[in-house]
Structures are given as C-alpha cells and as structure tokens.
Motif scaffolding. Structure first.
Motif, PDB file in Angstrom:
ATOM      1  N   ILE A  40      65.541 -27.284  -0.531  1.00 31.07           N
ATOM      2  CA  ILE A  40      66.848 -26.610  -0.510  1.00 31.07           C
ATOM      3  C   ILE A  40      67.801 -27.105  -1.594  1.00 31.07           C
ATOM      4  O   ILE A  40      68.866 -26.513  -1.829  1.00 31.07           O
ATOM      5  N   GLU A  41      67.447 -28.172  -2.280  1.00 31.00           N
ATOM      6  CA  GLU A  41      68.325 -28.650  -3.361  1.00 31.00           C
ATOM      7  C   GLU A  41      68.284 -27.710  -4.571  1.00 31.00           C
ATOM      8  O   GLU A  41      69.121 -27.793  -5.452  1.00 31.00           O
ATOM      9  N   ARG A  42      67.330 -26.776  -4.587  1.00 29.72           N
ATOM     10  CA  ARG A  42      67.193 -25.880  -5.739  1.00 29.72           C
ATOM     11  C   ARG A  42      67.702 -24.481  -5.419  1.00 29.72           C
ATOM     12  O   ARG A  42      67.585 -24.003  -4.291  1.00 29.72           O
ATOM     13  N   TYR A  43      68.252 -23.812  -6.438  1.00 25.73           N
ATOM     14  CA  TYR A  43      68.606 -22.393  -6.306  1.00 25.73           C
ATOM     15  C   TYR A  43      67.343 -21.552  -6.197  1.00 25.73           C
ATOM     16  O   TYR A  43      66.319 -21.890  -6.802  1.00 25.73           O
ATOM     17  N   LEU A  44      67.448 -20.442  -5.470  1.00 24.98           N
ATOM     18  CA  LEU A  44      66.398 -19.427  -5.563  1.00 24.98           C
ATOM     19  C   LEU A  44      66.776 -18.562  -6.768  1.00 24.98           C
ATOM     20  O   LEU A  44      67.689 -17.733  -6.702  1.00 24.98           O
ATOM     21  N   GLU A  45      66.093 -18.806  -7.896  1.00 28.55           N
ATOM     22  CA  GLU A  45      66.512 -18.232  -9.184  1.00 28.55           C
ATOM     23  C   GLU A  45      66.475 -16.708  -9.184  1.00 28.55           C
ATOM     24  O   GLU A  45      67.369 -16.052  -9.684  1.00 28.55           O
ATOM     25  N   ASP A  46      65.396 -16.144  -8.625  1.00 31.96           N
ATOM     26  CA  ASP A  46      65.218 -14.704  -8.779  1.00 31.96           C
ATOM     27  C   ASP A  46      64.688 -14.101  -7.476  1.00 31.96           C
ATOM     28  O   ASP A  46      63.479 -13.937  -7.297  1.00 31.96           O
ATOM     29  N   PRO A  47      65.591 -13.774  -6.568  1.00 31.19           N
ATOM     30  CA  PRO A  47      65.157 -13.238  -5.272  1.00 31.19           C
ATOM     31  C   PRO A  47      64.314 -11.964  -5.418  1.00 31.19           C
ATOM     32  O   PRO A  47      63.405 -11.730  -4.625  1.00 31.19           O
ATOM     33  N   ASP A  48      64.598 -11.155  -6.447  1.00 33.88           N
ATOM     34  CA  ASP A  48      63.807  -9.924  -6.616  1.00 33.88           C
ATOM     35  C   ASP A  48      62.343 -10.273  -6.907  1.00 33.88           C
ATOM     36  O   ASP A  48      61.422  -9.682  -6.328  1.00 33.88           O
ATOM     37  N   ALA A  49      62.136 -11.247  -7.807  1.00 29.34           N
ATOM     38  CA  ALA A  49      60.754 -11.631  -8.131  1.00 29.34           C
ATOM     39  C   ALA A  49      60.057 -12.219  -6.908  1.00 29.34           C
ATOM     40  O   ALA A  49      58.862 -12.011  -6.696  1.00 29.34           O
ATOM     41  N   ALA A  50      60.833 -12.953  -6.080  1.00 28.09           N
ATOM     42  CA  ALA A  50      60.228 -13.590  -4.908  1.00 28.09           C
ATOM     43  C   ALA A  50      59.870 -12.572  -3.825  1.00 28.09           C
ATOM     44  O   ALA A  50      58.823 -12.670  -3.196  1.00 28.09           O
ATOM     45  N   LEU A  51      60.734 -11.603  -3.616  1.00 25.60           N
ATOM     46  CA  LEU A  51      60.596 -10.745  -2.430  1.00 25.60           C
ATOM     47  C   LEU A  51      60.091  -9.328  -2.697  1.00 25.60           C
ATOM     48  O   LEU A  51      59.412  -8.733  -1.839  1.00 25.60           O
ATOM     49  N   ALA A  52      60.467  -8.754  -3.837  1.00 26.91           N
ATOM     50  CA  ALA A  52      60.170  -7.328  -4.053  1.00 26.91           C
ATOM     51  C   ALA A  52      58.667  -7.012  -3.968  1.00 26.91           C
ATOM     52  O   ALA A  52      58.291  -6.007  -3.350  1.00 26.91           O
ATOM     53  N   PRO A  53      57.774  -7.856  -4.542  1.00 20.63           N
ATOM     54  CA  PRO A  53      56.355  -7.516  -4.434  1.00 20.63           C
ATOM     55  C   PRO A  53      55.876  -7.462  -2.976  1.00 20.63           C
ATOM     56  O   PRO A  53      55.086  -6.585  -2.607  1.00 20.63           O
ATOM     57  N   ALA A  54      56.380  -8.386  -2.141  1.00 19.10           N
ATOM     58  CA  ALA A  54      55.955  -8.395  -0.730  1.00 19.10           C
ATOM     59  C   ALA A  54      56.488  -7.162   0.003  1.00 19.10           C
ATOM     60  O   ALA A  54      55.793  -6.558   0.831  1.00 19.10           O
ATOM     61  N   ILE A  55      57.715  -6.767  -0.304  1.00 22.77           N
ATOM     62  CA  ILE A  55      58.289  -5.557   0.314  1.00 22.77           C
ATOM     63  C   ILE A  55      57.505  -4.328  -0.142  1.00 22.77           C
ATOM     64  O   ILE A  55      57.153  -3.443   0.654  1.00 22.77           O
ATOM     65  N   ALA A  56      57.220  -4.281  -1.449  1.00 24.27           N
ATOM     66  CA  ALA A  56      56.499  -3.127  -2.008  1.00 24.27           C
ATOM     67  C   ALA A  56      55.120  -2.992  -1.354  1.00 24.27           C
ATOM     68  O   ALA A  56      54.686  -1.886  -1.024  1.00 24.27           O
ATOM     69  N   ARG A  57      54.444  -4.132  -1.161  1.00 25.79           N
ATOM     70  CA  ARG A  57      53.117  -4.117  -0.514  1.00 25.79           C
ATOM     71  C   ARG A  57      53.218  -3.600   0.912  1.00 25.79           C
ATOM     72  O   ARG A  57      52.462  -2.744   1.333  1.00 25.79           O
ATOM     73  N   ARG A  58      54.185  -4.101   1.636  1.00 27.68           N
ATOM     74  CA  ARG A  58      54.282  -3.733   3.060  1.00 27.68           C
ATOM     75  C   ARG A  58      54.585  -2.241   3.241  1.00 27.68           C
ATOM     76  O   ARG A  58      54.064  -1.586   4.124  1.00 27.68           O
ATOM     77  N   PHE A  59      55.460  -1.695   2.383  1.00 25.69           N
ATOM     78  CA  PHE A  59      55.913  -0.315   2.613  1.00 25.69           C
ATOM     79  C   PHE A  59      55.344   0.686   1.613  1.00 25.69           C
ATOM     80  O   PHE A  59      55.703   1.867   1.647  1.00 25.69           O
ATOM     81  N   GLY A  60      54.468   0.224   0.719  1.00 28.30           N
ATOM     82  CA  GLY A  60      53.864   1.147  -0.249  1.00 28.30           C
ATOM     83  C   GLY A  60      54.872   1.663  -1.274  1.00 28.30           C
ATOM     84  O   GLY A  60      54.918   2.859  -1.573  1.00 28.30           O
TER      85      GLY A  60
END
Ligand SMILES: Cc1ncc(COP(=O)(O)O)c(C=O)c1O
Length: 348
Positions: A40-60
C-alpha cells in the motif's frame, strides 16, 4: 454534553436502505484486498491497465474503451464536467437517480426533468424535449429508486432521435440483476454508436460498495477525455485487487443474482398480498406504495426503524407515499414483512 447516548434510538440491525449487496463480496475479493495492503505504500499507477483487461474478459468488451473510476459516480461526475456548461442542458427522467440534478447544477447547465409514466422514463416525452442545447441525456436502466427499465427497442428509439453532438449516458449500475427478456445490455449500443457511454459499478452485485470502483465503456474520444480529467491515481490498490478477484468469481455473482431474483419475487408478492402496491423492479430493491392514508409510508418507516430495520424514504413529493426496500437476505425480508404486516393490521 458531547457524546451523550440517545437511548431512544437504537442502531439499525437490518440495513435495507442503500441497495448494497447483503451477500457481501466474493471471499476471494476480500482476500485479494487484504493481500494488496502489503504494497500500500505505492500508488496504483494505471488503474485502466490493471482492471480493464479483466473487465473486458468477463463481459466480452474491448479493453481500450474502458476507463476506471472511484465508483461510477466519479465517472458520471466527470462526464458532466467534460460535456456540460453554461448554455447546455442535461436531460433526465424526473423521478430518476437523485444525484443527477447535482451534475447539472455543479456545471452551470440547465436541468431538464422529463415527466415519466409510473416511474418509467418516457421515451416519447424525452424525444420531444430534445433541443439544440441538449448535451447529455441520462438514463439509468434499471432506474433507482423505482427499479423500472427501458427495453432495448425503447433505448434505441431514444438514441436514434438524438443529435450526434449529444451524449446518451446509460447508467447500468443494476444490470446484473435484470431478468426481463426485452432488456438489452447497453454495451451493444456503445459499440455501434459514437455518442453512447455506459457506466457500471462494483458496488452492487459484486458487493464492493466500500471499495469505490466503477467503470465506463464508451467511444475512444469520450474515454480519452474522461482519462484526462481523472484525479491523479483515482483507485486504491486494495480496491483494484478486490475488483479483479471479484470478476473471476462467477459462482458468487450467479448465487447473488439468483438469490436476489427469488427474494424479489417473494417480497413483491408478500407486499402485494398485504394490499400494498409494488413498482415492478428489475433491480435489487423494490419501491412500495402505501395507498391507505391512515397507514402511511412515513409511519411504516417509523415502525420499521423502531424495530431496527432501516429502509429508504425520499423527500420528493412524488415519493411521499413510498418506501424503498433493498432486497435483503430471506430472514431479513421475513422480519421486514412481519413488521409491515402488523403495522397494517393495527397492532404494529
Ligand atoms: C443508478 C445508480 N447509479 C450510480 C450509483 C453509484 O454507484 P457507485 O457506488 O458506483 O458510485 C448508484 C448507487 O446507488 C445508483 O443507484
């Protein structure tokens, strides 16, 4: 004296007031959030890079057309900030999501509130209200607080009547609870048009309201604009980790969906059996009318509260005779119905 206890008010034991998931998140999501605290001492630099692929996979979906926000309210607020201003109009259905007027006021835009039909947005009246100043038409489908929805055909009819320089914002916060056969997931219209944006959330069926993660799916120019005006590092790293794990737990969301459907049907028929009127809902809550002026919604709310059950009432006159009840666990709903029943027959 500060901190004196008010013994006349006990805290609610049953929370049926904010349409959160009473089943909580996937245990994998909670575990992932705990594990992420280690970094938690680090920023999450790019939430889109972290999450968008997983969302795209789940919902096509297409990952590059997804951007992440601090809850979907963050994205709705950013859309308003980017596209509204003096001389523009935000159109919405009059009894729709109560936050929306603020988005117009905060951006010096005019709010056009269009009369509905029994809490269902009226596509005909919305089309008639379109002007050259219309910049955003906001539709929640399903709506909150009523749980009504627009069919795919109706949404497409509204969209077809809009000018290209106006944005159709479809808030699908409750999409995962819908079982109406004529409902069409909004992402199809997003992909076919250049002026439709869909907002979704992890706050409802994924049970992560406190994590504050939502996402928007829209044309690349709109998504690019939303990214440019985001807060710096808008998503907490444990929240992102929880959301990614939640997406992978299909069994949990299937369970919550079917539990919600069963309980929504049960609660609707119990309340109707008591002589109350329930607005047909496609979401995880029902809006209930107390038609008897001697047994008011306000008094029902007080009776529930006195027994530790909190539901929602709204200040707007249109909702005067109504309470909204979140679909809780079966035992919570049985307790709620028992209190309403004894309130109505006079010993409550
Ligand atoms: C229709 C609608 N849109 C958006 C939201 C906001 O959700 P979030 O927690 O993603 O900000 C809610 C929350 O209740 C809602 O009812």
């Amino acid at each position: 004296m500060i901190g004196a206890a008010d013994t006349t008010i006990s805290p609610a034991a049953i929370h049926l007031n904010s349409n959160e998931s009473v089943y909580g998140p996937s245990p994998h999501a909670a575990a992932a959030a705990r594990a992420a605290v280690a970094g938690i001492e680090r920023y999450l630099e790019d939430p889109d890079a972290a999450l968008a692929p997983a969302i795209a996979r789940r919902f096509g979906l297409q990952a590059d057309l997804i951007t992440i926000g601090q809850g979907s309210d963050d994205l709705l607020a950013r859309l308003a900030r980017a596209y509204l201003g003096p001389g523009t109009e935000l159109m919405r259905s009059v009894n729709g999501y109560l936050k929306v007027p603020n988005y117009a006021y905060a951006n010096d835009a005019a709010l056009i509130s269009v009369p509905d039909d029994n809490f269902k947005p009226s596509v005909d009246r919305m089309i008639a209200a379109i002007s050259e100043r219309t910049r955003i038409i906001y539709i929640a489908s399903p709506e909150n607080p009523a749980g009504t929805y627009l069919s795919g055909v109706e949404l497409r009819r509204l969209h077809a009547a809009m000018p290209n320089d106006a944005l159709l914002v479809i808030d699908s916060a409750y999409e995962e609870y819908v079982d109406a056969p004529d409902y069409e997931p909004a992402h199809k219209l997003v992909e076919e048009s250049g002026n439709v944006v869909m907002c979704r959330t992890f706050s409802k069926i994924f049970g992560l309201a406190g994590a504050r993660v939502g996402w928007a799916y829209g044309p690349d120019d709109v998504i690019d604009t939303l990214r440019r005006i985001a807060l710096t590092f808008p998503v907490a790293s444990p929240s992102a980790a929880a959301a990614i794990a939640a997406l992978e737990d299909h069994a949990h969301t299937s369970f919550v969906r079917s539990a919600n459907l069963g309980s929504r049907t049960w609660l609707t028929s119990e309340l109707e059996g008591l002589g109350l009127q329930v607005v047909p809902s496609q979401a995880n809550f029902v809006l209930v009318k107390f038609p008897n002026p001697e047994k008011t919604a306000e008094a029902a709310d007080a009776a529930l509260r006195a027994r530790g059950i909190s539901v929602r009432r709204f200040a707007s006159p249109a909702f005067h005779d109504f309470i909204r009840i979140t679909i809780g666990r079966p035992e919570e709903l049985r307790a709620c119905v028992a209190v309403i029943s004894s309130f109505l027959i006079g010993d409550g």
